[in-house]
Motif scaffolding. Sequence first.
Motif, PDB file in Angstrom:
ATOM      1  N   LEU A  72      -1.059   7.949   2.159  1.00  0.00           N
ATOM      2  CA  LEU A  72      -1.018   6.814   3.070  1.00  0.00           C
ATOM      3  C   LEU A  72      -2.295   6.755   3.904  1.00  0.00           C
ATOM      4  O   LEU A  72      -2.850   5.669   4.144  1.00  0.00           O
ATOM      5  N   ALA A  73      -2.793   7.920   4.327  1.00  0.00           N
ATOM      6  CA  ALA A  73      -4.039   7.962   5.088  1.00  0.00           C
ATOM      7  C   ALA A  73      -5.202   7.391   4.276  1.00  0.00           C
ATOM      8  O   ALA A  73      -6.054   6.670   4.804  1.00  0.00           O
ATOM      9  N   ALA A  74      -5.243   7.708   2.986  1.00  0.00           N
ATOM     10  CA  ALA A  74      -6.309   7.183   2.124  1.00  0.00           C
ATOM     11  C   ALA A  74      -6.253   5.665   2.039  1.00  0.00           C
ATOM     12  O   ALA A  74      -7.286   4.992   1.957  1.00  0.00           O
ATOM     13  N   ALA A  75      -5.046   5.116   2.062  1.00  0.00           N
ATOM     14  CA  ALA A  75      -4.900   3.657   2.000  1.00  0.00           C
ATOM     15  C   ALA A  75      -5.317   2.983   3.299  1.00  0.00           C
ATOM     16  O   ALA A  75      -5.595   1.785   3.320  1.00  0.00           O
ATOM     17  N   LEU A  76      -5.382   3.767   4.384  1.00  0.00           N
ATOM     18  CA  LEU A  76      -5.660   3.198   5.702  1.00  0.00           C
ATOM     19  C   LEU A  76      -7.043   3.548   6.237  1.00  0.00           C
ATOM     20  O   LEU A  76      -7.308   3.425   7.428  1.00  0.00           O
ATOM     21  N   LEU A  77      -7.939   3.993   5.357  1.00  0.00           N
ATOM     22  CA  LEU A  77      -9.269   4.416   5.805  1.00  0.00           C
ATOM     23  C   LEU A  77     -10.069   3.281   6.433  1.00  0.00           C
ATOM     24  O   LEU A  77     -10.883   3.503   7.330  1.00  0.00           O
TER      25      LEU A  77
END
Length: 338
Positions: free
Chosen positions: A165-170
């Motif tokens: 999820l963090a990667a999707a929100l970079l």
Amino acid sequence: MTASTSARESAATAAGSTPVLAARTRGLRKVYGRTVAVDRVDLDVPEGAVLGMLGPNGSGKTTTIRMLLGLVRPTEGEVELLGEALPDGAATALPHVGALVEGPGFHPFLSGRENLLRAAAFEPLLAGGAIKRAVEDALERVGLAGAAHRRYRGYSLGMKQRLGLAAALLVPRKLIVLDEPTNGLDPAGTREVRKVIADLHGAGSTVLVSSHLLSEIEATCTHVAVLHRGTVVAQGELAELLRADNSALLVSTPQVDEALNALRAGRISARPNDDGVRVELIGTDAPEVLRTLVEAGVPVHEARRARTGLEELFARLTEAEDADHHLSAVDTIEEGTR
């Protein structure tokens, strides 16, 4: 208003104009050999909405998402993403799309932070000097700042989901696609993901969530699309679909027997309920029900529409299928292509 057209009608502006769509498909079809995974799906994802995609095993949710993101080429049909037709417009649209599909994939011997730094280096919208700050912000946002130094192979399933999820929100995204985002999360993690979705929605992003947790969809989504056996059986604003399915009136009265007799004499279908009667609004309406009771001298303490929950609506839409079809060939195909 029919279920298949409710999204367009309910999302239209007061002037009656066509709503802006973050994503749309028309006649979308995917065939693997003799198996039809997706069959002529027309899907509308209104801009700024949080759309929950629901469906039992084998309904074609993951295949539809893959085609929407350009990961799988459709057998037939059209896909439009952020106003760009795929596959030609993929290079223009995809940098503005964040996705977590079928679980994240990272290097097992690198830490969470190192994995995220590698992912950030490939973000076309992220300048080199902003990478470190973007990574730390994303880790903090999903609650992984304290475990960012640990190797990915030591992460629990829930922590792996958080890192994906963090990667999707970079970077700020116009569209976020989340496939089972709460998979493996504890209740606290689930609440955090719910907050992230709410924040994205508040910031104007469009969110597409695929989930089997009906309670989460009902709590977070503004729109819903129900897929069954490769086709869309209903889509539109969640509140509108639930209201449209309400065809009963709950009447609170201390004189249940008298109420039933009066309603049945008026050829109105009713049955006892917890604190009164439930009246099916078939061939009648609420004012007629209340008039019949009042004229019969039956005291009415309260009258309200029966509220259909998402679970009940989902069951009604999918109950026509045979109970023994728990796992179809589509699920086997999707597992094998991961």
